[in-house]
Write a protein that holds these residues in place. Structure first.
Motif, PDB file in Angstrom:
ATOM      1  N   GLU A 249       0.831  -1.205   0.000  1.00 28.53           N
ATOM      2  CA  GLU A 249       0.000   0.000   0.000  1.00 28.53           C
ATOM      3  C   GLU A 249       0.866   1.254   0.000  1.00 28.53           C
ATOM      4  N   GLU A 250       1.950   1.224   0.758  1.00 27.38           N
ATOM      5  CA  GLU A 250       2.869   2.363   0.774  1.00 27.38           C
ATOM      6  C   GLU A 250       3.456   2.592  -0.617  1.00 27.38           C
ATOM      7  N   LYS A 251       3.853   1.512  -1.289  1.00 31.44           N
ATOM      8  CA  LYS A 251       4.392   1.628  -2.659  1.00 31.44           C
ATOM      9  C   LYS A 251       3.343   2.217  -3.592  1.00 31.44           C
ATOM     10  N   ARG A 252       2.107   1.724  -3.506  1.00 34.34           N
ATOM     11  CA  ARG A 252       1.031   2.202  -4.383  1.00 34.34           C
ATOM     12  C   ARG A 252       0.664   3.653  -4.087  1.00 34.34           C
ATOM     13  N   ASN A 253       0.706   4.036  -2.809  1.00 30.28           N
ATOM     14  CA  ASN A 253       0.389   5.424  -2.458  1.00 30.28           C
ATOM     15  C   ASN A 253       1.415   6.376  -3.055  1.00 30.28           C
ATOM     16  N   THR A 254       2.660   5.945  -3.110  1.00 26.21           N
ATOM     17  CA  THR A 254       3.726   6.753  -3.700  1.00 26.21           C
ATOM     18  C   THR A 254       3.635   6.754  -5.216  1.00 26.21           C
ATOM     19  N   ASP A 255       3.315   5.591  -5.801  1.00 29.16           N
ATOM     20  CA  ASP A 255       3.275   5.420  -7.255  1.00 29.16           C
ATOM     21  C   ASP A 255       2.218   4.371  -7.598  1.00 29.16           C
ATOM     22  N   PRO A 256       0.967   4.797  -7.872  1.00 30.73           N
ATOM     23  CA  PRO A 256      -0.124   3.840  -8.118  1.00 30.73           C
ATOM     24  C   PRO A 256       0.129   2.833  -9.237  1.00 30.73           C
ATOM     25  N   GLY A 257       0.967   3.165 -10.202  1.00 32.19           N
ATOM     26  CA  GLY A 257       1.223   2.259 -11.313  1.00 32.19           C
ATOM     27  C   GLY A 257       2.472   1.410 -11.154  1.00 32.19           C
ATOM     28  N   PHE A 258       3.108   1.468 -10.000  1.00 28.75           N
ATOM     29  CA  PHE A 258       4.386   0.783  -9.781  1.00 28.75           C
ATOM     30  C   PHE A 258       4.342  -0.690 -10.191  1.00 28.75           C
ATOM     31  N   PHE A 259       3.421  -1.454  -9.642  1.00 31.39           N
ATOM     32  CA  PHE A 259       3.349  -2.892  -9.928  1.00 31.39           C
ATOM     33  C   PHE A 259       2.740  -3.163 -11.304  1.00 31.39           C
ATOM     34  N   CYS A 260       1.818  -2.311 -11.743  1.00 29.58           N
ATOM     35  CA  CYS A 260       1.201  -2.480 -13.063  1.00 29.58           C
ATOM     36  C   CYS A 260       2.246  -2.381 -14.175  1.00 29.58           C
ATOM     37  N   ARG A 261       3.115  -1.382 -14.082  1.00 32.03           N
ATOM     38  CA  ARG A 261       4.147  -1.217 -15.108  1.00 32.03           C
ATOM     39  C   ARG A 261       5.081  -2.419 -15.157  1.00 32.03           C
ATOM     40  N   ILE A 262       5.396  -2.966 -14.006  1.00 30.20           N
ATOM     41  CA  ILE A 262       6.305  -4.111 -13.965  1.00 30.20           C
ATOM     42  C   ILE A 262       5.711  -5.308 -14.700  1.00 30.20           C
ATOM     43  N   ILE A 263       4.436  -5.602 -14.458  1.00 29.04           N
ATOM     44  CA  ILE A 263       3.875  -6.833 -15.033  1.00 29.04           C
ATOM     45  C   ILE A 263       3.650  -6.766 -16.540  1.00 29.04           C
ATOM     46  N   VAL A 264       3.518  -5.569 -17.108  1.00 31.72           N
ATOM     47  CA  VAL A 264       3.258  -5.500 -18.550  1.00 31.72           C
ATOM     48  C   VAL A 264       4.533  -5.376 -19.380  1.00 31.72           C
ATOM     49  N   GLN A 265       5.667  -5.227 -18.726  1.00 25.96           N
ATOM     50  CA  GLN A 265       6.928  -5.146 -19.467  1.00 25.96           C
ATOM     51  C   GLN A 265       7.161  -6.434 -20.256  1.00 25.96           C
ATOM     52  N   ASN A 266       7.493  -6.277 -21.497  1.00 28.53           N
ATOM     53  CA  ASN A 266       7.881  -7.391 -22.374  1.00 28.53           C
ATOM     54  C   ASN A 266       6.777  -8.407 -22.654  1.00 28.53           C
ATOM     55  N   VAL A 267       5.531  -8.057 -22.407  1.00 36.09           N
ATOM     56  CA  VAL A 267       4.427  -8.978 -22.722  1.00 36.09           C
ATOM     57  C   VAL A 267       4.063  -8.790 -24.189  1.00 36.09           C
ATOM     58  N   VAL A 268       4.022  -9.890 -24.938  1.00 39.18           N
ATOM     59  CA  VAL A 268       3.752  -9.803 -26.378  1.00 39.18           C
ATOM     60  C   VAL A 268       2.345 -10.283 -26.753  1.00 39.18           C
ATOM     61  N   GLU A 269       1.695 -11.011 -25.883  1.00 40.91           N
ATOM     62  CA  GLU A 269       0.355 -11.507 -26.182  1.00 40.91           C
ATOM     63  C   GLU A 269      -0.626 -10.333 -26.243  1.00 40.91           C
ATOM     64  N   PRO A 270      -1.584 -10.382 -27.170  1.00 39.17           N
ATOM     65  CA  PRO A 270      -2.524  -9.264 -27.300  1.00 39.17           C
ATOM     66  C   PRO A 270      -3.594  -9.193 -26.204  1.00 39.17           C
ATOM     67  N   VAL A 271      -3.840 -10.291 -25.498  1.00 39.42           N
ATOM     68  CA  VAL A 271      -4.833 -10.291 -24.428  1.00 39.42           C
ATOM     69  C   VAL A 271      -4.120 -10.524 -23.105  1.00 39.42           C
ATOM     70  N   TRP A 272      -4.371  -9.613 -22.162  1.00 41.53           N
ATOM     71  CA  TRP A 272      -3.793  -9.724 -20.824  1.00 41.53           C
ATOM     72  C   TRP A 272      -4.916  -9.930 -19.833  1.00 41.53           C
ATOM     73  N   VAL A 273      -4.800 -10.958 -19.018  1.00 37.63           N
ATOM     74  CA  VAL A 273      -5.740 -11.169 -17.919  1.00 37.63           C
ATOM     75  C   VAL A 273      -4.969 -10.868 -16.643  1.00 37.63           C
ATOM     76  N   ILE A 274      -5.374  -9.804 -15.960  1.00 39.41           N
ATOM     77  CA  ILE A 274      -4.748  -9.451 -14.692  1.00 39.41           C
ATOM     78  C   ILE A 274      -5.555 -10.195 -13.632  1.00 39.41           C
ATOM     79  N   SER A 275      -4.990 -11.285 -13.146  1.00 46.42           N
ATOM     80  CA  SER A 275      -5.773 -12.206 -12.322  1.00 46.42           C
ATOM     81  C   SER A 275      -5.985 -11.745 -10.889  1.00 46.42           C
ATOM     82  N   ASP A 276      -5.236 -10.751 -10.443  1.00 45.70           N
ATOM     83  CA  ASP A 276      -5.350 -10.374  -9.035  1.00 45.70           C
ATOM     84  C   ASP A 276      -5.399  -8.869  -8.809  1.00 45.70           C
ATOM     85  N   ALA A 277      -6.027  -8.133  -9.717  1.00 41.27           N
ATOM     86  CA  ALA A 277      -6.254  -6.703  -9.469  1.00 41.27           C
ATOM     87  C   ALA A 277      -7.258  -6.594  -8.330  1.00 41.27           C
TER      88      ALA A 277
END
Length: 169
Positions: free
Chosen positions: A58-86
């Motif tokens: 929560e502290e990380k997200r409060n500082t930067d809400p997209g912190f974890f989101c940016r990490i998981i989409v790096q280098n993904v090539v598939e056109p459909v992404w299922v974010i299973s634990d948002a």
């Protein structure tokens, strides 16, 4: 379970299952000298650190809400992404902001009785916190998938979702 069904129907070359908890747990383990692999499972080890890990995330997200989101989409090539634990509005808002044309919000529902039958045990202070309930209010979901053990209902919900996804890719 449902995310795996979606991926199986679309194929692994088309659909990637992305998890926000992975990079969170990896970074938390690194900063706290813990075993990352043990934090991934459903063990006493993870439960021992769960409350502090949630606070830290929560502290990380409060500082930067997209912190974890940016990490998981790096280098993904598939056109459909299922974010299973948002689990937070900030997660949903990040994807809606950066991928507005294709983001579809899907809520998987299951009764408390069914969840208990599947082994879930309510933990006060955790299961009633933002990490578990952050999307219970204030989010309008595009799709609702019912996962209460009735295969026919689940199949019908998935069929409609798959038809729509195929129009986007």
């Amino acid at each position: 379970f449902v995310t795996n069904l979606i991926q199986a129907r679309l194929g692994t070359e088309t659909c990637a299952i992305l998890r926000l908890s992975g990079p969170l747990k990896q970074q938390y383990a690194k900063e706290h000298g813990l075993d990352f692999q043990l934090l991934l499972g459903t063990s006493e080890y993870k439960e021992k650190y769960r409350t502090d890990m949630i606070r830290w995330g929560e502290e990380k997200r409060n500082t930067d809400p997209g912190f974890f989101c940016r990490i998981i989409v790096q280098n993904v090539v598939e056109p459909v992404w299922v974010i299973s634990d948002a689990r937070r509005k900030s997660d949903v808002e990040w994807f809606q902001t950066y991928y507005p044309e294709v983001t579809q919000t899907v809520r998987i529902t299951s009764s408390e009785e069914i969840r208990k039958q599947r082994g879930w045990v309510f933990t006060p202070g955790v299961d009633d916190g933002v990490s578990e309930c952050g999307l219970d209010e204030g989010v309008s979901f595009d799709w609702i998938i019912h996962n209460d053990g009735e295969r026919q209902s689940l199949e019908e919900d998935l069929r409609k979702l798959m038809e729509h996804i195929c129009t986007l890719i």
